[in-house]
Design an enzyme around this catalytic site. Structure first.
Site, PDB file in Angstrom:
ATOM      1  N   ARG A  72     -12.767  22.553  17.786  1.00  0.00           N
ATOM      2  CA  ARG A  72     -12.097  21.801  17.157  1.00  0.00           C
ATOM      3  C   ARG A  72     -11.124  22.909  17.309  1.00  0.00           C
ATOM      4  O   ARG A  72     -10.883  24.002  16.935  1.00  0.00           O
ATOM      5  CB  ARG A  72     -11.903  20.923  16.007  1.00  0.00           C
ATOM      6  CG  ARG A  72     -12.226  21.501  14.127  1.00  0.00           C
ATOM      7  CD  ARG A  72     -12.644  20.688  13.962  1.00  0.00           C
ATOM      8  NE  ARG A  72     -13.573  20.900  11.944  1.00  0.00           N
ATOM      9  CZ  ARG A  72     -12.277  21.468  11.241  1.00  0.00           C
ATOM     10  NH1 ARG A  72     -11.295  20.655  10.999  1.00  0.00           N
ATOM     11  NH2 ARG A  72     -12.969  22.039  10.170  1.00  0.00           N
ATOM     12  N   ARG A  73      -9.054  22.642  17.003  1.00  0.00           N
ATOM     13  CA  ARG A  73      -8.174  22.977  16.885  1.00  0.00           C
ATOM     14  C   ARG A  73      -8.761  23.948  18.666  1.00  0.00           C
ATOM     15  O   ARG A  73      -8.319  25.424  18.377  1.00  0.00           O
ATOM     16  CB  ARG A  73      -8.770  24.131  15.818  1.00  0.00           C
ATOM     17  CG  ARG A  73      -8.396  22.847  14.266  1.00  0.00           C
ATOM     18  CD  ARG A  73      -8.313  24.206  13.336  1.00  0.00           C
ATOM     19  NE  ARG A  73      -8.491  23.602  11.926  1.00  0.00           N
ATOM     20  CZ  ARG A  73      -9.407  23.346  11.830  1.00  0.00           C
ATOM     21  NH1 ARG A  73     -10.114  24.796  11.690  1.00  0.00           N
ATOM     22  NH2 ARG A  73      -9.596  23.436   9.692  1.00  0.00           N
TER      23      ARG A  73
ATOM     24  N   TYR B 267      -7.183   8.288   0.663  1.00  0.00           N
ATOM     25  CA  TYR B 267      -8.525   6.768   0.349  1.00  0.00           C
ATOM     26  C   TYR B 267      -6.498   6.320   0.435  1.00  0.00           C
ATOM     27  O   TYR B 267      -6.611   4.850  -0.274  1.00  0.00           O
ATOM     28  CB  TYR B 267      -8.808   7.331  -1.094  1.00  0.00           C
ATOM     29  CG  TYR B 267     -10.499   7.469  -0.609  1.00  0.00           C
ATOM     30  CD1 TYR B 267     -11.210   6.287  -0.416  1.00  0.00           C
ATOM     31  CD2 TYR B 267     -11.051   9.014  -0.683  1.00  0.00           C
ATOM     32  CE1 TYR B 267     -12.662   6.724  -0.537  1.00  0.00           C
ATOM     33  CE2 TYR B 267     -12.061   9.024  -0.264  1.00  0.00           C
ATOM     34  CZ  TYR B 267     -13.011   7.471  -0.013  1.00  0.00           C
ATOM     35  OH  TYR B 267     -14.295   8.096   0.245  1.00  0.00           O
TER      36      TYR B 267
ATOM     37  N   HIS C 128      -8.202  14.686   0.897  1.00  0.00           N
ATOM     38  CA  HIS C 128      -9.038  14.123   0.718  1.00  0.00           C
ATOM     39  C   HIS C 128      -8.517  12.508   0.388  1.00  0.00           C
ATOM     40  O   HIS C 128      -8.624  11.805   0.887  1.00  0.00           O
ATOM     41  CB  HIS C 128      -9.971  14.290   0.002  1.00  0.00           C
ATOM     42  CG  HIS C 128     -11.273  13.724  -0.108  1.00  0.00           C
ATOM     43  ND1 HIS C 128     -12.090  13.713   1.602  1.00  0.00           N
ATOM     44  CD2 HIS C 128     -11.828  12.391  -0.781  1.00  0.00           C
ATOM     45  CE1 HIS C 128     -12.950  12.597   1.517  1.00  0.00           C
ATOM     46  NE2 HIS C 128     -12.626  11.816   0.427  1.00  0.00           N
TER      47      HIS C 128
ATOM     48  N   HIS D 188     -15.171  11.862  13.734  1.00  0.00           N
ATOM     49  CA  HIS D 188     -15.287  11.737  12.876  1.00  0.00           C
ATOM     50  C   HIS D 188     -13.349  10.715  11.731  1.00  0.00           C
ATOM     51  O   HIS D 188     -13.144   9.621  11.263  1.00  0.00           O
ATOM     52  CB  HIS D 188     -15.624  12.338  10.948  1.00  0.00           C
ATOM     53  CG  HIS D 188     -15.555  11.936   9.940  1.00  0.00           C
ATOM     54  ND1 HIS D 188     -16.452  10.316   9.457  1.00  0.00           N
ATOM     55  CD2 HIS D 188     -14.413  12.492   8.725  1.00  0.00           C
ATOM     56  CE1 HIS D 188     -15.663   9.964   8.254  1.00  0.00           C
ATOM     57  NE2 HIS D 188     -15.147  10.866   8.362  1.00  0.00           N
ATOM     58  N   PHE D 189     -13.229  11.673  11.646  1.00  0.00           N
ATOM     59  CA  PHE D 189     -11.215  11.275  11.563  1.00  0.00           C
ATOM     60  C   PHE D 189     -10.858   9.848  12.701  1.00  0.00           C
ATOM     61  O   PHE D 189     -10.628   9.461  11.648  1.00  0.00           O
ATOM     62  CB  PHE D 189     -10.545  13.004  11.363  1.00  0.00           C
ATOM     63  CG  PHE D 189      -9.134  12.809  10.810  1.00  0.00           C
ATOM     64  CD1 PHE D 189      -8.852  12.235   9.990  1.00  0.00           C
ATOM     65  CD2 PHE D 189      -8.005  12.577  11.537  1.00  0.00           C
ATOM     66  CE1 PHE D 189      -7.632  12.521   9.157  1.00  0.00           C
ATOM     67  CE2 PHE D 189      -6.824  12.576  11.650  1.00  0.00           C
ATOM     68  CZ  PHE D 189      -7.140  12.820   9.726  1.00  0.00           C
ATOM     69  N   HIS D 190     -11.303  10.162  13.625  1.00  0.00           N
ATOM     70  CA  HIS D 190     -10.346   9.211  14.596  1.00  0.00           C
ATOM     71  C   HIS D 190     -11.899   7.983  14.443  1.00  0.00           C
ATOM     72  O   HIS D 190     -10.926   6.512  14.233  1.00  0.00           O
ATOM     73  CB  HIS D 190     -10.816   9.411  16.046  1.00  0.00           C
ATOM     74  CG  HIS D 190      -9.807  10.010  16.433  1.00  0.00           C
ATOM     75  ND1 HIS D 190      -9.702  11.981  15.863  1.00  0.00           N
ATOM     76  CD2 HIS D 190      -8.581   9.767  17.108  1.00  0.00           C
ATOM     77  CE1 HIS D 190      -9.060  12.450  17.208  1.00  0.00           C
ATOM     78  NE2 HIS D 190      -7.888  11.071  17.998  1.00  0.00           N
TER      79      HIS D 190
END
Length: 546
Positions: A437-438, A225, A221, A372-374
């Site tokens: 996913r995955r 940042y 996580h 979300h990650f993208h």
């Protein structure tokens, strides 16, 4: 006018990092494009290449290699620009770190291409890779530590020469970013050195899966940042200069970075909400700390839009939103990062959903998380890094951003936003319908519900194709800015603090206090559950499915 050009040797160091980063971007983009077409069922891979092999390559090359190399290059350039020419030690550390990271990246990439490291995103036990894959990752991490030592040395030299003065804001932010990175990567170092390498070499038969995942997410996580803070550096310090305004508040910016160092690390359990073996209390504690990270993000949003509004009104804007018209929409140095800022609004909202216990149950193992990650790293961070590149690369190469390349950059940004809207939007939507996913392409035996997902996965492939075109465009622009654009001087823009801003308290630069508090929070959040995991979590043998 004062000459603000970097020393040529400092520029070469920054440029070398950025070049490797963009090579990784290209290779990772190819893997991502193929992955999108395979997932939609429109392509079958030749020559025994596997979907999960592509997934691993895409994740490692883009999320780790591209970002880490670009960030360290940008941070070194920022330190040189604001604290003066790099010291001999800082330069030497930078080059040693660069070569360690480059060698490690080469080893890691070769292992992935040989299908000896198909372990999904970076590494996730009990999937087992070749020990050389883990050794390569270790070299990347150690190299980044050496580079960080060079930056800390440069910062310390400046502070010694300027006692009683706050350090330049850009350098302060660079140091904060590397402090966060080094504390976070301690988790990776522990799990790789003491778990993965002995296990992959066969020195031990089993691995404590829950411990390895906990140490991974201790790093995973704050990694977000580590990506975001350099983007924030651009937003806080660079963008005000580009728009002809001033930094809203130096002290607010520093406080936000301090809060990120404190609260972005002891939060890994919110990625493990559905992981058995961790008691609810410790998950709850880290979710609370996760929501604390929202505070500096909201502070950043307030400061940025205050900067925009004050700048606009000083230029004569009136009405509630008149300042919007005063922003330089045709300047890609502003436009690309600004679009990244806008996308971070839904991206941040999705992060709140992911970190909320009840809502996470719905989306945890679905394509929603991938979408979300993208939005966060692949749009907010990527567009900001592209925006930085438009002025940093020509600044380092002694060339200029021409009107033609600027216009092409605007088009590239629009293409990126359209492609990501299609791909990430489809991921979010079909994730709410339950698409996992995955997984590679499958209809689950032509199950009606799975067949409903197929149209969305086609949209994902279309979006991926548009994104690949945008990547080819940014590579064309970067190459031109590096070797073909007209010779000249491109500004390294660094904003000045608004004259009405409060004086910056030196307490914000007392790193002994902030690092100490960060350690206390980490100890509170992790000591008891990690001891419990070591004592009670079962071990597992390794698996190689591909």
């Amino acid at each position: 006018m004062k000459n603000t050009a970097l020393h040529p040797n400092d520029g070469k160091l920054a440029l070398a990092h950025i070049a490797v980063g963009y090579i990784a971007l290209f290779l990772g983009a190819i893997a991502g494009l193929l992955q999108a077409f395979v997932r939609s069922g429109t392509l079958e891979l030749p020559a025994g290449i596997g979907y999960y092999q592509l997934l691993t390559a895409h994740g490692v090359l883009l999320a780790l290699v591209f970002t880490t190399f670009f960030i360290i290059g940008f941070l070194y350039a920022s330190m040189s620009r604001t604290t003066g020419d790099l010291t001999p030690f800082a330069k030497k550390a930078g080059w040693i770190g660069f070569w360690l990271m480059t060698i490690g990246t080469a080893i890691t990439t070769v292992m992935i291409l040989l299908n000896k490291a198909t372990v999904l995103y970076t590494f996730y036990a009990p999937l087992k890779a070749s020990p050389w894959f883990y050794i390569g990752l270790t070299l990347v991490v150690v190299g980044s530590w050496v580079s960080g030592a060079g930056m800390f040395s440069q910062y310390a030299v400046w502070k010694k020469k300027n006692e009683g003065k706050p350090s330049p804001l850009l350098s302060f932010m660079a140091v904060a970013t590397m402090i966060l990175w080094i504390i976070a990567t301690l988790g990776v170092a522990v799990t790789v050195l003491f778990q993965f390498i002995p296990w992959s070499f066969g020195l031990v038969d089993k691995i404590n899966v829950l411990l390895s995942r906990t140490l991974f997410w201790y790093f995973g996580h704050p990694l977000v940042y580590f990506w975001l803070l350099p983007a924030y550096m651009c937003w806080y310090v660079i963008i005000p200069k580009i728009i002809g305004g001033k930094i809203f508040s130096d002290s607010l910016a520093r406080l936000a970075f301090v809060l990120f160092v404190l609260f972005s690390i002891p939060v890994g359990f919110h990625h493990q909400i559905l992981e058995s073996g961790i008691t609810p209390f410790w998950k709850f504690l880290q979710i609370v700390l996760t929501f604390m990270v929202i505070v500096p993000s909201l502070m950043t949003a307030f400061a940025l839009f205050a900067t925009f509004e004050i700048s606009g009104r000083e230029k004569g804007a009136s009405g509630l939103f008149g300042w919007v018209k005063k922003l330089p929409w045709t300047d890609v140095r502003f436009f690309a990062p600004f679009m990244g800022m806008l996308v971070f609004i839904p991206g941040g909202a999705g992060g709140i959903i992911n970190a909320s216990n009840q809502m996470n149950q719905v989306v945890h193992n679905t394509l929603w998380v991938t979408g979300h990650f993208h939005l966060t790293v692949a749009t907010t961070v990527a567009l900001t890094f592209f925006g930085i590149s438009y002025w940093l690369v020509p600044h380092l190469t002694g060339r200029t951003l021409t009107p033609r390349l600027n216009k092409l950059g605007i088009i590239q940004t629009v293409f990126w936003c359209i492609g990501m809207f299609l791909m990430s939007g489809a991921m979010h939507t079909v994730g709410l319908f339950g698409a996992p996913r995955r997984t590679a392409y499958t209809t689950y035996g032509d199950h009606p519900q799975a067949l409903e997902w197929m149209s969305y996965q086609t949209i994902m492939a279309v979006g991926g194709a548009i994104l690949f075109v945008a990547i080819l465009m940014i590579l064309y622009i970067i190459i031109n800015l590096a070797v073909a654009a007209p010779k000249g001087t491109e500004e390294f823009p660094v904003g000045e603090v608004h004259e009405d801003a409060e004086k910056t308290p030196l307490l914000l630069e007392n790193w002994k206090i902030w690092i100490g508090l960060s350690v206390v929070l980490i100890v509170i959040a992790y000591t008891v559950p990690v001891i419990d995991i070591i004592e009670n979590a079962p071990s597992s043998p390794g698996f190689k499915f591909w």
